[in-house]
Write an enzyme that holds these catalytic residues in place. Sequence first.
Site, PDB file in Angstrom:
ATOM      1  N   THR A  38       3.842   4.250   3.746  1.00 46.46           N
ATOM      2  CA  THR A  38       3.647   3.294   4.950  1.00 46.46           C
ATOM      3  C   THR A  38       3.625   1.792   4.219  1.00 46.46           C
ATOM      4  OG1 THR A  38       1.268   3.732   3.881  1.00 46.46           O
ATOM      5  CG2 THR A  38       2.173   4.844   6.015  1.00 46.46           C
ATOM      6  N   HIS A  43      -1.181   2.455  -4.096  1.00 45.35           N
ATOM      7  CA  HIS A  43      -2.128   1.647  -4.554  1.00 45.35           C
ATOM      8  C   HIS A  43      -3.113   2.233  -5.115  1.00 45.35           C
ATOM      9  CE1 HIS A  43      -4.214   3.357  -1.135  1.00 45.35           C
ATOM     10  NE2 HIS A  43      -3.388   2.692  -0.107  1.00 45.35           N
ATOM     11  N   HIS A  46      -4.376   5.934  -4.077  1.00 43.66           N
ATOM     12  CA  HIS A  46      -3.328   7.141  -4.359  1.00 43.66           C
ATOM     13  C   HIS A  46      -3.393   7.531  -5.768  1.00 43.66           C
ATOM     14  CE1 HIS A  46      -0.877   4.838  -1.065  1.00 43.66           C
ATOM     15  NE2 HIS A  46      -0.978   5.969  -0.624  1.00 43.66           N
ATOM     16  N   LYS A  80      -8.350   8.155  10.577  1.00 43.19           N
ATOM     17  CA  LYS A  80      -7.967   6.727  11.207  1.00 43.19           C
ATOM     18  C   LYS A  80      -8.612   6.722  12.342  1.00 43.19           C
ATOM     19  CE  LYS A  80      -4.754   5.840   8.250  1.00 43.19           C
ATOM     20  NZ  LYS A  80      -4.767   7.155   7.459  1.00 43.19           N
ATOM     21  N   ARG A  84      -1.633   4.081  14.119  1.00 45.11           N
ATOM     22  CA  ARG A  84      -1.119   2.960  13.263  1.00 45.11           C
ATOM     23  C   ARG A  84       0.139   2.737  13.827  1.00 45.11           C
ATOM     24  NH1 ARG A  84      -0.651   6.289   7.601  1.00 45.11           N
ATOM     25  NH2 ARG A  84       1.258   7.564   8.069  1.00 45.11           N
ATOM     26  N   GLN A 173       3.274  18.420   9.194  1.00 50.28           N
ATOM     27  CA  GLN A 173       2.842  18.706   7.799  1.00 50.28           C
ATOM     28  C   GLN A 173       2.788  20.007   7.203  1.00 50.28           C
ATOM     29  OE1 GLN A 173      -0.504  16.293   6.127  1.00 50.28           O
ATOM     30  NE2 GLN A 173      -0.817  17.752   4.905  1.00 50.28           N
ATOM     31  N   ASP A 194      -9.888  14.918   3.247  1.00 49.05           N
ATOM     32  CA  ASP A 194      -9.661  14.338   4.661  1.00 49.05           C
ATOM     33  C   ASP A 194      -8.108  15.259   5.016  1.00 49.05           C
ATOM     34  OD1 ASP A 194      -7.957  12.647   2.741  1.00 49.05           O
ATOM     35  OD2 ASP A 194      -7.961  11.198   4.192  1.00 49.05           O
ATOM     36  N   LYS A 229     -15.865   1.102   0.356  1.00 50.31           N
ATOM     37  CA  LYS A 229     -14.709   1.724  -0.030  1.00 50.31           C
ATOM     38  C   LYS A 229     -13.769   1.450  -1.458  1.00 50.31           C
ATOM     39  CE  LYS A 229     -10.181   2.644   2.504  1.00 50.31           C
ATOM     40  NZ  LYS A 229      -9.617   2.415   3.832  1.00 50.31           N
ATOM     41  N   LYS A 232     -10.573  -1.483  -2.781  1.00 48.06           N
ATOM     42  CA  LYS A 232     -10.516  -2.734  -1.950  1.00 48.06           C
ATOM     43  C   LYS A 232     -11.449  -3.988  -2.715  1.00 48.06           C
ATOM     44  CE  LYS A 232      -8.547  -1.278   1.848  1.00 48.06           C
ATOM     45  NZ  LYS A 232      -7.341  -1.941   2.426  1.00 48.06           N
ATOM     46  N   THR A 233     -10.677  -5.059  -2.615  1.00 48.79           N
ATOM     47  CA  THR A 233     -11.346  -6.348  -3.092  1.00 48.79           C
ATOM     48  C   THR A 233     -11.193  -7.341  -1.930  1.00 48.79           C
ATOM     49  OG1 THR A 233      -9.170  -7.333  -3.843  1.00 48.79           O
ATOM     50  CG2 THR A 233     -10.400  -5.780  -5.147  1.00 48.79           C
TER      51      THR A 233
END
Length: 427
Positions: A38, A43, A46, A80, A84, A173, A194, A229, A232-233
């Site tokens: 995506t 990041h 992962h 989600k 998206r 999948q 998930d 989360k 994330k920053t």
Amino acid sequence: MNFVEELTWRGMLHTIMPGTEEMLNKGMASGYIGFDPTADSLHVGHLTQIMTLIHFQRAGHKPFALVGGATGMVGDPSGKSQERNLLSEDVLQHNLEAVKAQLTRFLDFDSGMNSAEMVNNYDWFKSFTFLDFIRDVGKHITVNYMMAKDSVKKRLEGDTGMSFTEFTYQLVQGYDFYYLWKHHNCTIQMGGSDQWGNIVTGTELIRRKDAGEAFALTTQLIKKADGTKFGKTESGAVWLDPERTSPYQFYQFWLNTTDVDAKAYIRIFTLYDREVIEAWEAEHDAAPHTRVLQKALAKDITIRVHGEAEYEKAIKSSEFLFGNVGIEFLSELNDAEVLALFAGVPNFTISLTELHEGISITDLLAVKTTIFPSKGEAKKTIIGGGASINKVKIATADDVYNADALLNGKFIVAQKGKKNYFLIVAE
């Protein structure tokens, strides 16, 4: 090394299908994890799945990294709240190549029998017609079965609903698992917790379509101790690509981990063995201010993602801001690295033309920038010895600075006291 035991003591294991550990203990097994392209970089979110594949290979098994050229066109509804945006083929192809390059840095693709392999599900879906798919795959899984999945129920109960495209994702999948089971002897699929619903759809398809047996294992979804989360920053996600997140910012992300989180993360995201980690935990408990866990965590991950040289540069960058490394260090950095180093401090832009003509220090600090609220405040601090330019205290409030003060021909570093930095960029 026992794969399941390794994940368990590291606090990574979430759910495991009955019989999985027994199957793995019989000898080398092949298994896979999917990564949807995506973006053109993975990041830190992962990293849990990357580490799972690393442990899988270290335990003597054969890992497959599936890069989802086909599933990336559909979009996974798991976790989600809304659908998206779909990506174009050109963007997807660019992302695929970037993600592939990153994955090759973590897994061993030349280790003999259990060498890692990378596959792209577009290769087997590109010639699969819609009619063939609904006949050969869709008939084996009921709508009732698909609607019972949490990822589907949550979306159907929400305000946005779910498109047929996303509804079919678990079938797509599931067929990935079937294809890899059929053609590559993959007997286990792994992923985040998930993904459990999508993964077991694959095991069910293998059972119903070919009376085969396959297994599933999921890992914990990583969150911070405060429930927020992970990864994330304030500036967004922490990426593995140095163009998106600089090695210095990447290093700082791990170094700034809380004590509670550091104890979890050092088990999950490093390859240190249990005895070493437990010794560090004891050392940390005895002297938390030394931040031994955070330093070991940040070092290991930064080196594995960016290399030894970038880790050393990140250390020097930290010492530049918080220690005794001199201003000459900036000459070792390019413009992007300098901007990344000062990304967390106020930045100002001034005219290069005006600087060539000369700007008084009080104008520079209080008129051309707002480092000080007034020229009087700037003058008072300078007289008191509390202001510096390029790590040198300003001699007098009457000093004039010109382009000779520029570092790398572009930057001036100002300080108010020792810890308050400001970056001035001449354009």
